[in-house]
Design an enzyme around this catalytic site. Structure first.
Site, PDB file in Angstrom:
ATOM      1  N   ASP A 138      40.115  31.184  52.208  1.00  0.00           N
ATOM      2  CA  ASP A 138      38.611  30.611  52.469  1.00  0.00           C
ATOM      3  C   ASP A 138      39.176  29.839  53.956  1.00  0.00           C
ATOM      4  O   ASP A 138      38.634  28.755  54.163  1.00  0.00           O
ATOM      5  CB  ASP A 138      38.426  29.605  51.419  1.00  0.00           C
ATOM      6  CG  ASP A 138      37.039  28.616  51.762  1.00  0.00           C
ATOM      7  OD1 ASP A 138      36.093  29.262  52.356  1.00  0.00           O
ATOM      8  OD2 ASP A 138      36.985  27.453  51.585  1.00  0.00           O
ATOM      9  N   MET A 170      39.003  30.759  58.220  1.00  0.00           N
ATOM     10  CA  MET A 170      38.923  31.762  59.502  1.00  0.00           C
ATOM     11  C   MET A 170      40.464  31.915  60.013  1.00  0.00           C
ATOM     12  O   MET A 170      40.726  32.923  60.425  1.00  0.00           O
ATOM     13  CB  MET A 170      38.266  31.273  60.418  1.00  0.00           C
ATOM     14  CG  MET A 170      37.912  32.020  61.630  1.00  0.00           C
ATOM     15  SD  MET A 170      36.812  31.438  62.786  1.00  0.00           S
ATOM     16  CE  MET A 170      35.370  31.236  62.136  1.00  0.00           C
ATOM     17  N   LYS A 208      48.768  28.413  41.161  1.00  0.00           N
ATOM     18  CA  LYS A 208      47.894  29.331  40.933  1.00  0.00           C
ATOM     19  C   LYS A 208      48.526  30.750  40.659  1.00  0.00           C
ATOM     20  O   LYS A 208      48.217  31.547  39.755  1.00  0.00           O
ATOM     21  CB  LYS A 208      46.798  29.622  41.895  1.00  0.00           C
ATOM     22  CG  LYS A 208      45.756  28.334  41.931  1.00  0.00           C
ATOM     23  CD  LYS A 208      44.929  28.516  42.950  1.00  0.00           C
ATOM     24  CE  LYS A 208      43.787  27.442  42.922  1.00  0.00           C
ATOM     25  NZ  LYS A 208      42.699  27.444  44.106  1.00  0.00           N
ATOM     26  N   CYS A 229      33.476  26.925  51.986  1.00  0.00           N
ATOM     27  CA  CYS A 229      32.804  26.620  50.674  1.00  0.00           C
ATOM     28  C   CYS A 229      33.278  25.103  50.214  1.00  0.00           C
ATOM     29  O   CYS A 229      32.305  24.620  49.517  1.00  0.00           O
ATOM     30  CB  CYS A 229      33.098  27.807  49.708  1.00  0.00           C
ATOM     31  SG  CYS A 229      34.671  27.963  48.761  1.00  0.00           S
ATOM     32  N   ASP A 277      49.918  32.485  47.440  1.00  0.00           N
ATOM     33  CA  ASP A 277      48.883  31.333  47.381  1.00  0.00           C
ATOM     34  C   ASP A 277      49.851  30.031  47.153  1.00  0.00           C
ATOM     35  O   ASP A 277      50.695  30.027  46.059  1.00  0.00           O
ATOM     36  CB  ASP A 277      47.786  31.348  46.378  1.00  0.00           C
ATOM     37  CG  ASP A 277      46.798  30.134  46.730  1.00  0.00           C
ATOM     38  OD1 ASP A 277      46.848  28.860  46.919  1.00  0.00           O
ATOM     39  OD2 ASP A 277      45.385  30.546  46.600  1.00  0.00           O
ATOM     40  N   ARG A 334      38.981  55.376  30.038  1.00  0.00           N
ATOM     41  CA  ARG A 334      37.478  55.226  30.331  1.00  0.00           C
ATOM     42  C   ARG A 334      37.340  55.596  31.950  1.00  0.00           C
ATOM     43  O   ARG A 334      36.313  56.023  32.388  1.00  0.00           O
ATOM     44  CB  ARG A 334      36.772  53.874  30.336  1.00  0.00           C
ATOM     45  CG  ARG A 334      36.909  53.684  28.629  1.00  0.00           C
ATOM     46  CD  ARG A 334      35.881  54.675  27.824  1.00  0.00           C
ATOM     47  NE  ARG A 334      35.977  54.330  26.336  1.00  0.00           N
ATOM     48  CZ  ARG A 334      36.664  54.843  25.566  1.00  0.00           C
ATOM     49  NH1 ARG A 334      37.838  55.475  25.751  1.00  0.00           N
ATOM     50  NH2 ARG A 334      36.652  54.293  24.126  1.00  0.00           N
TER      51      ARG A 334
END
Ligand SMILES: [Zn+2]
Length: 254
Positions: free
Chosen positions: A130, A132, A86, A188, A62, A14
């Protein structure tokens, strides 16, 4: 660079007919090496879509474990994965969907000490952190090795993303956050996040990554800011700063 196999022609049928990809682009994707730093709400969809598109070598880093509060937006994970690493779970999910590519899970943090190892053979870095500080580390480590990277961030209903060119001709992340108008202060975890908002940001990052890997020129040094609630999108040009601690500082010495 060999031809695509029959299996690959069927798997990517596709997108092979999309003129921006074509067989030539698919071969470039197959031979590409990307690093995704952080596999949370941004990194999970990015990894899944880049794997789905046939990016041949994906390194994910991570050191976090899956928690119940992750499941609203880290949609590769399920309740029985809670407590697992994770990167390990995500690598398994991706390989189950596409055994044609290689995924390298690294249970580590990206910083000045691990950068050398994590950036080995990498063509492009995607930010799924997440933090800086992590982005400053990515900016510094990729700049010294002339690797481009794509930043992404989201809080509540707002998201932003930006692509930084290998030589930072169009400015760097250090330039961006030196701007007095920079809004990037809280994460967050503190302010909250609506799941689809990180999804939107991550997929914009994924599109930019695919564009770069197939040889398209990117809108380098532009900050895209999305209000996901209204659908409003604004784009600002990042000012490459003469006094930047990273990119301008070195430019003066060349
Ligand atoms: Zn700079």
């Amino acid at each position: 660079m060999g031809d695509l196999t029959d299996q690959q022609l069927r798997r990517y049928a596709r997108q092979l007919v999309v003129p921006q990809i074509d067989v030539e682009g698919q071969l470039l994707l197959r031979d590409a090496h990307v690093l995704i730093v952080g596999v949370g709400g941004l990194g999970v969809p990015m990894a899944q879509y880049l794997a789905g598109a046939g990016v041949g070598h994906i390194r994910i880093v991570d050191d976090d474990r899956i928690a119940l509060s992750n499941l609203s937006r880290q949609i590769a994970f399920s309740e029985r994965d809670i407590g697992e690493l994770k990167v390990e779970v995500l690598a398994k999910r991706i390989c189950a969907a596409n055994d044609d590519i290689s995924v390298e899970p690294c249970a580590a943090r990206f910083n000045q000490l691990t950068a050398e190892e994590l950036l080995r053979d990498i063509d492009l870095v995607l930010d799924g952190t997440d933090s800086m500080q992590a982005r400053l580390d990515i900016d510094r480590a990729t700049y010294s090795r002339q690797i481009p990277w794509i930043m992404g961030a989201a809080v509540q209903i707002s998201g932003q993303w930006s692509a930084f060119d290998p030589e930072r001709h169009q400015g760097c992340y250090h330039c961006l956050i030196a701007d007095p108008g920079s809004t990037e202060t809280a994460s967050c975890a503190e302010l909250g996040i609506l799941g689809p908002v990180v999804g939107l940001v991550s997929l914009h990052q994924a599109i930019l990554a695919l564009r770069y890997l197939v040889g398209d020129d990117l809108p380098w040094g532009r900050l895209h800011m999305l209000d996901a609630w209204s659908g409003g999108l604004q784009t600002l040009e990042i000012l490459a700063r003469e006094e930047c601690a990273l990119c301008r500082h070195d430019t003066g010495q060349h």
